[in-house]
Design an enzyme around this catalytic site. Structure first.
Site, PDB file in Angstrom:
ATOM      1  N   CYS A  23      -6.634  -7.086  -0.091  1.00 28.69           N
ATOM      2  CA  CYS A  23      -5.448  -6.503   0.897  1.00 28.69           C
ATOM      3  C   CYS A  23      -4.806  -5.107   0.857  1.00 28.69           C
ATOM      4  O   CYS A  23      -5.285  -3.831   1.508  1.00 28.69           O
ATOM      5  CB  CYS A  23      -4.581  -7.554   0.613  1.00 28.69           C
ATOM      6  SG  CYS A  23      -3.552  -8.365   2.000  1.00 28.69           S
ATOM      7  N   ARG A  73       0.241 -11.358   4.548  1.00 26.22           N
ATOM      8  CA  ARG A  73       1.050 -10.379   5.102  1.00 26.22           C
ATOM      9  C   ARG A  73      -0.778  -9.229   5.141  1.00 26.22           C
ATOM     10  O   ARG A  73      -0.405  -7.672   4.970  1.00 26.22           O
ATOM     11  CB  ARG A  73       1.550  -9.736   4.554  1.00 26.22           C
ATOM     12  CG  ARG A  73       3.182 -10.248   4.473  1.00 26.22           C
ATOM     13  CD  ARG A  73       4.594  -9.157   4.239  1.00 26.22           C
ATOM     14  NE  ARG A  73       4.700  -8.363   4.833  1.00 26.22           N
ATOM     15  CZ  ARG A  73       5.060  -8.140   5.633  1.00 26.22           C
ATOM     16  NH1 ARG A  73       5.105  -9.277   6.812  1.00 26.22           N
ATOM     17  NH2 ARG A  73       5.428  -6.498   6.336  1.00 26.22           N
ATOM     18  N   GLU A  75      -8.687 -13.777  -5.828  1.00 19.09           N
ATOM     19  CA  GLU A  75      -8.055 -14.058  -7.002  1.00 19.09           C
ATOM     20  C   GLU A  75      -7.457 -15.301  -6.810  1.00 19.09           C
ATOM     21  O   GLU A  75      -6.865 -15.964  -8.447  1.00 19.09           O
ATOM     22  CB  GLU A  75      -7.377 -12.568  -7.924  1.00 19.09           C
ATOM     23  CG  GLU A  75      -6.064 -12.370  -7.114  1.00 19.09           C
ATOM     24  CD  GLU A  75      -6.282 -11.306  -5.658  1.00 19.09           C
ATOM     25  OE1 GLU A  75      -7.672 -11.633  -4.905  1.00 19.09           O
ATOM     26  OE2 GLU A  75      -5.340 -11.341  -5.313  1.00 19.09           O
ATOM     27  N   HIS A  85      -7.639 -12.779  -0.422  1.00 19.10           N
ATOM     28  CA  HIS A  85      -7.123 -12.652  -1.722  1.00 19.10           C
ATOM     29  C   HIS A  85      -7.644 -13.085  -2.545  1.00 19.10           C
ATOM     30  O   HIS A  85      -7.583 -14.728  -3.139  1.00 19.10           O
ATOM     31  CB  HIS A  85      -5.262 -12.758  -2.230  1.00 19.10           C
ATOM     32  CG  HIS A  85      -4.120 -12.324  -2.005  1.00 19.10           C
ATOM     33  ND1 HIS A  85      -4.468 -10.735  -2.907  1.00 19.10           N
ATOM     34  CD2 HIS A  85      -4.436 -11.754  -0.925  1.00 19.10           C
ATOM     35  CE1 HIS A  85      -3.595  -9.910  -2.310  1.00 19.10           C
ATOM     36  NE2 HIS A  85      -3.535 -10.456  -0.994  1.00 19.10           N
ATOM     37  N   SER A 114       0.507  -1.000  -0.437  1.00 14.71           N
ATOM     38  CA  SER A 114       0.021  -0.312  -0.163  1.00 14.71           C
ATOM     39  C   SER A 114       1.125   1.482  -0.067  1.00 14.71           C
ATOM     40  O   SER A 114       0.631   1.975  -0.738  1.00 14.71           O
ATOM     41  CB  SER A 114      -0.588  -0.157   1.334  1.00 14.71           C
ATOM     42  OG  SER A 114      -0.764   0.260   2.584  1.00 14.71           O
ATOM     43  N   ARG A 145      -2.171  -1.748   9.261  1.00 21.04           N
ATOM     44  CA  ARG A 145      -2.051  -2.990   8.394  1.00 21.04           C
ATOM     45  C   ARG A 145      -0.782  -4.032   8.929  1.00 21.04           C
ATOM     46  O   ARG A 145      -0.254  -4.035  10.276  1.00 21.04           O
ATOM     47  CB  ARG A 145      -0.570  -1.958   7.431  1.00 21.04           C
ATOM     48  CG  ARG A 145      -0.819  -1.364   6.237  1.00 21.04           C
ATOM     49  CD  ARG A 145       0.463  -0.649   6.357  1.00 21.04           C
ATOM     50  NE  ARG A 145       1.072  -1.007   4.998  1.00 21.04           N
ATOM     51  CZ  ARG A 145       2.539  -0.735   5.169  1.00 21.04           C
ATOM     52  NH1 ARG A 145       3.735  -0.363   6.551  1.00 21.04           N
ATOM     53  NH2 ARG A 145       4.076  -1.263   4.786  1.00 21.04           N
TER      54      ARG A 145
END
Ligand code: GLN
Length: 230
Positions: free
Chosen positions: A95, A158, A200, A198, A65, A124
């Site tokens: 994320c 993470r 994807e 995630h 990020s 985070r």
């Protein structure tokens, strides 16, 4: 009135699928493009303001990020993106994308910017070093709760968690067990969706299909029905 050359009732748009962009500055862009295509969208990469202008919805992928914040700023995309989000652009952040959409970020760099499109506080790298990456089965409200639906395998890398939400935000999923039990990992506020995990990277397309439906709900009224003969 019948328009010249028309042959009967029809919709003029040759392709009524919504156009969904994937912010392609860094991160796992390709996997989102593929997931969106099989979920009924036309998927395109977004790297410039003109490309951003054209889309009906936007995915902000996982990645890093603080790097994404830096790239958005140097490429002059930060302000146009924040403005489109403020005007109601449907968006889905996974994320690092969730972190970018949040209104408050804990444990980030002081110069990291965020888009302020979701009224949530995100921490985070919240799951810590012991469990940096893990998988679990999640029940996700509105996504896995159909009549014969199964929980969804969720992959966390993470990942952030959502530390708190405002009353305008719907909590869609929480970690079911383990040390992080009860932590919020999927949320929706109006046309903005975010997950800590995630989807994807698995073959399960239910989150992408849900987001494409959200985009259709918003863009449906504006596209493609201009030339129906009467
Ligand atoms: N830890 C990353 C960040 O802070 C997010 C990780 C991810 O997107 N998989 O941005």
């Amino acid at each position: 009135m019948t328009a010249p050359g028309s042959t009967g009732p029809h919709v003029s748009s040759p392709d009524s699928r919504p156009l969904v962009g994937v912010l392609a500055l860094q991160g796992d862009v390709r996997e989102h493009l593929a997931a969106l295509e099989v979920s009924g969208a036309r998927a395109v990469t977004v790297r410039r303001a003109a490309e951003l202008d054209a889309v009906d919805g936007l995915v902000i992928p996982g990645g890093e990020s603080t790097t994404m914040s830096h790239l958005l700023t140097v490429l002059d995309l930060f302000e146009p993106l924040a403005a489109r989000l403020a005007a109601g652009l449907p968006a889905y952040g996974s994320c690092a994308g969730m972190i970018m959409l949040a209104s408050t970020i804990l444990d980030t760099r002081p110069d990291a910017k965020h888009l302020d499109a979701l009224d949530i506080t995100v921490r985070r790298n919240a799951f810590g070093r012991q469990v940096e990456s893990f998988e679990t089965d999640l029940d996700i409200a509105g996504i896995t709760d159909g009549p014969d639906a199964a929980p969804m395998r969720a992959v966390f890398i993470r990942a952030p968690w959502v530390e708190s939400v405002s009353p305008h935000v719907q909590v869609l999923a929480r970690v079911p067990d383990g040390p992080a039990q009860g932590r919020i990992v999927a949320v929706r506020q109006g046309a903005v969706l975010a997950t800590s995990f995630h989807p994807e990277v698995t073959g399960d397309r239910r989150v992408h299909a849900y987001f494409v439906d959200m985009v259709r709900e918003v863009s449906g009224g504006n596209r493609g029905v201009g030339n129906i003969d009467t």
